[in-house]
Design an enzyme around this catalytic site. Structure first.
Site, PDB file in Angstrom:
ATOM      1  N   ARG A 152       0.864  -1.181   0.000  1.00 38.69           N
ATOM      2  CA  ARG A 152       0.000   0.000   0.000  1.00 38.69           C
ATOM      3  C   ARG A 152       0.900   1.230   0.000  1.00 38.69           C
ATOM      4  NH1 ARG A 152      -3.975   2.239   4.845  1.00 38.69           N
ATOM      5  NH2 ARG A 152      -2.337   3.731   5.229  1.00 38.69           N
ATOM      6  N   TYR A 173      -1.934  12.189   6.642  1.00 39.61           N
ATOM      7  CA  TYR A 173      -2.276  11.047   7.482  1.00 39.61           C
ATOM      8  C   TYR A 173      -1.870   9.743   6.791  1.00 39.61           C
ATOM      9  CZ  TYR A 173      -4.552   7.559  10.188  1.00 39.61           C
ATOM     10  OH  TYR A 173      -4.762   6.441  10.950  1.00 39.61           O
ATOM     11  N   ASP A 231      -4.995   4.032  -0.035  1.00 43.12           N
ATOM     12  CA  ASP A 231      -6.087   4.340   0.900  1.00 43.12           C
ATOM     13  C   ASP A 231      -6.364   5.840   0.865  1.00 43.12           C
ATOM     14  OD1 ASP A 231      -7.860   4.475   2.986  1.00 43.12           O
ATOM     15  OD2 ASP A 231      -6.613   3.373   4.410  1.00 43.12           O
ATOM     16  N   HIS A 251      -8.778   7.234   2.792  1.00 42.73           N
ATOM     17  CA  HIS A 251      -9.280   7.617   4.117  1.00 42.73           C
ATOM     18  C   HIS A 251     -10.540   8.481   4.032  1.00 42.73           C
ATOM     19  CE1 HIS A 251      -5.914   5.742   6.085  1.00 42.73           C
ATOM     20  NE2 HIS A 251      -5.064   6.446   5.377  1.00 42.73           N
ATOM     21  N   GLU A 258      -8.963   2.291  -1.722  1.00 41.94           N
ATOM     22  CA  GLU A 258      -9.711   2.032  -0.478  1.00 41.94           C
ATOM     23  C   GLU A 258     -10.391   3.290   0.048  1.00 41.94           C
ATOM     24  OE1 GLU A 258      -7.142   0.308   2.467  1.00 41.94           O
ATOM     25  OE2 GLU A 258      -8.339   1.147   4.097  1.00 41.94           O
ATOM     26  N   GLU A 261     -13.748  -0.669   6.578  1.00 40.23           N
ATOM     27  CA  GLU A 261     -13.029  -0.797   7.853  1.00 40.23           C
ATOM     28  C   GLU A 261     -13.785  -0.137   8.997  1.00 40.23           C
ATOM     29  OE1 GLU A 261      -9.270   1.216   6.754  1.00 40.23           O
ATOM     30  OE2 GLU A 261      -9.775   2.703   8.270  1.00 40.23           O
ATOM     31  N   ARG A 275     -13.993  -5.019   3.987  1.00 39.66           N
ATOM     32  CA  ARG A 275     -12.829  -4.862   4.866  1.00 39.66           C
ATOM     33  C   ARG A 275     -13.126  -4.909   6.366  1.00 39.66           C
ATOM     34  NH1 ARG A 275      -8.194  -3.399   4.427  1.00 39.66           N
ATOM     35  NH2 ARG A 275      -8.178  -1.433   5.588  1.00 39.66           N
ATOM     36  N   ASP A 329      -3.745  -1.241  15.433  1.00 33.23           N
ATOM     37  CA  ASP A 329      -4.681  -0.930  16.516  1.00 33.23           C
ATOM     38  C   ASP A 329      -5.808  -1.964  16.647  1.00 33.23           C
ATOM     39  OD1 ASP A 329      -5.571   2.140  14.809  1.00 33.23           O
ATOM     40  OD2 ASP A 329      -6.112   0.094  14.283  1.00 33.23           O
ATOM     41  N   GLU A 343      -4.577  -7.227   5.323  1.00 28.90           N
ATOM     42  CA  GLU A 343      -3.677  -6.110   5.670  1.00 28.90           C
ATOM     43  C   GLU A 343      -2.711  -6.535   6.770  1.00 28.90           C
ATOM     44  OE1 GLU A 343      -5.751  -2.592   6.921  1.00 28.90           O
ATOM     45  OE2 GLU A 343      -3.899  -1.425   7.113  1.00 28.90           O
ATOM     46  N   TRP A 387     -12.861  12.428   7.916  1.00 27.58           N
ATOM     47  CA  TRP A 387     -11.727  11.909   8.681  1.00 27.58           C
ATOM     48  C   TRP A 387     -10.572  11.565   7.764  1.00 27.58           C
ATOM     49  CZ3 TRP A 387      -8.541   7.784   8.975  1.00 27.58           C
ATOM     50  CH2 TRP A 387      -7.718   7.795  10.113  1.00 27.58           C
TER      51      TRP A 387
HETATM   52  O1  KDG Z   1      -6.883   3.894  13.846  1.00 26.34           O
HETATM   53  C1  KDG Z   1      -7.133   4.160  12.485  1.00 26.34           C
HETATM   54  C2  KDG Z   1      -6.447   3.131  11.651  1.00 26.34           C
HETATM   55  O2  KDG Z   1      -6.916   1.877  11.970  1.00 26.34           O
HETATM   56  C3  KDG Z   1      -6.706   3.419  10.203  1.00 26.34           C
HETATM   57  O3  KDG Z   1      -6.277   4.678   9.830  1.00 26.34           O
HETATM   58  C4  KDG Z   1      -5.932   2.456   9.388  1.00 26.34           C
HETATM   59  O4  KDG Z   1      -7.036   3.205   7.397  1.00 26.34           O
HETATM   60  C5  KDG Z   1      -6.379   2.380   7.984  1.00 26.34           C
HETATM   61  C6  KDG Z   1      -5.990   1.156   7.309  1.00 26.34           C
HETATM   62  O5  KDG Z   1      -6.424   0.959   6.187  1.00 26.34           O
HETATM   63  O6  KDG Z   1      -5.253   0.390   7.918  1.00 26.34           O
HETATM   64 MG    MG Z   2      -7.934   2.278   5.650  1.00 26.75          MG
END
Ligand code: KDG
Ligand code: MG
Length: 403
Positions: free
Chosen positions: A147, A159, A211, A213, A237, A263, A284, A317, A340, A403
């Site tokens: 990625r 980010y 990604d 986001h 994504e 996610e 996801r 996380d 992932e 976000w």
């Molecule tokens: O805590 C937020 C993350 O889990 C997130 O930003 C991770 O977007 C993410 C990913 O695809 O792993």
């Molecule tokens: Mg993501």
């Protein structure tokens, strides 16, 4: 097989994790991941105050009934807190059932569909060149999928990109939410160049992912998907915030770039239009946020009817308990796509032992009964919970953005 005890272990060996331990009268126990990243203590309270007292005394073998007791029976259905709590119970009960059957979890699900589970790595850099150096490193380690996220010229922080090149990135890196600046124009002008250079340098076989986001509008996402088509992404994504599932129709009309979503979803209902109308290509939702094995299996089966595959969220996380369960699920699920992978810090692995292995860009499932992940409770106590927040995002004029 009565449940005699159920309690939570909150620990922060590098990252906050909430682990549910369910113990039965025979002494067999199971673990589930109850970590809701950035909102960890809300699930602790929900479980401790409202759910666990009603779990004690139930028959641990009745996974389906217990699932519906806490879903249908709760009046408040769905939502991240409820579903994370149900997921933790469900995974702990599958762990117990597999241990009782003396089988690794994937055998109980239906057996092996593959020998190994392809994973993608995160490659980030402050600019295109440093990002591609990370790709080079990961390809040498055997990854077949990466990625790519690179700093966007003119935006001070991006980010998903490590603060310093060569380091891992930390999603939740301040006690209160940090405020980042976002420019859609600068981002859209930059990303196609990253993938043009990556494809040129690494050839046609390496799987490339990206990604967004949730930061674009549907028409902007359509433009990005179209611009990336020549570079054949494995997926794009979270290109838009997905409350409005119908909005994906607009994206789909314009691009053949495969789309991955989910996610932050926690229920099969979040996917209904997206799946039925074939507006996406990958689901996801991780096992620890989507109602555990019991419910995520339904999402995967529903997706399979429409040629949609799995690509579970797997950042650091989510705890190793979630990843362990995911590797079993990935080994079994017929419509597997990719998993992932962000490697854990050594400290995390000291607290959580696991029997899955990682080799040459793939996970290999273990053969221990259950999901194969355990927790050292004494070590866990050494690392107390620390508040940690994800950043928020503002446009250059100060508008709070997605976000
Ligand atoms: O805590 C937020 C993350 O889990 C997130 O930003 C991770 O977007 C993410 C990913 O695809 O792993
Ligand atoms: Mg993501």
């Amino acid at each position: 097989m009565k449940i005699t005890e159920a309690y939570l272990i909150v620990t922060s060996p590098g990252r906050n994790f909430v682990t549910l331990k369910v113990v039965t009268e025979s002494g067999v126990y199971g673990l589930g991941d109850a970590t809701l990243n950035g909102r960890e203590l809300s699930v602790v309270a929900y479980l401790e105050e409202h759910v666990l007292p009603a779990l004690i005394g139930r028959d641990a073998r009745q996974i389906e009934d217990i699932w519906h007791f806490f879903y249908r029976g709760a009046y408040w259905r769905r939502g991240p807190v409820t579903m994370a709590a149900i997921s933790a119970i469900d995974v702990a009960l599958w762990d117990i059932k597999a241990k009782m059957a003396n089988m690794p979890l994937y055998q109980l699900l239906g057996g092996r569909s593959r020998d190994r589970v392809m994973a993608y790595a995160h490659c980030t850099g402050s600019d295109i060149e440093s990002c591609l150096q990370e790709v080079e490193k990961h390809v040498e380690q055997g990854y077949r999928a990466v990625r790519l996220q690179a700093g966007v010229p003119g935006i001070p922080t991006t980010y998903g990109v490590a603060k310093n090149d060569g380091e891992r990135y930390e999603p939740a890196d301040s006690e209160l939410p940090a405020e980042h600046v976002w420019s859609t124009e600068k981002y859209l002008n930059h990303v196609p160049e990253l993938f043009r250079v990556a494809r040129e340098r690494f050839g046609p076989d390496l799987h490339l992912l990206h990604d967004v986001h949730h930061r674009l509008t549907p028409i902007e996402a359509a433009r990005l998907g179209k611009a990336l088509e020549p570079y054949h992404l494995f997926w794009l994504e979270d290109c838009v915030a997905a409350e409005n599932q119908d909005s994906f129709r607009l994206i789909r009309q314009h691009t053949t770039t495969p789309l991955a979503v989910g996610e932050v979803f926690n229920s099969i209902h979040d996917y209904r239009t997206l799946i039925e109308q074939q507006l996406i290509d990958y689901v996801r939702t991780p096992i620890s946020h989507g109602g555990g094995i019991t419910h995520v299996r339904r999402i995967a089966d529903f997706a399979a009817l429409y040629h949609i595959r799995t690509g579970f969220h797997g950042p650091t996380d989510l705890s190793p308990v979630c990843l362990g369960a995911a590797v079993h699920f990935d080994t079994w699920v017929p419509n597997f796509g990719i998993q992932e992978h962000m490697p854990y810090e050594a400290l995390t692995d000291e607290v959580f032992s696991h029997d899955y292995r990682f080799e040459n860009g793939h996970f290999i499932v273990g053969e221990k009964p259950g999901h194969g992940v355990d927790i050292d409770e004494e070590k866990a106590r050494l690392y107390p919970y620390r508040p940690a927040s994800l950043p928020v995002n503002r446009l250059e004029d100060g508008t709070l953005w997605h976000w």
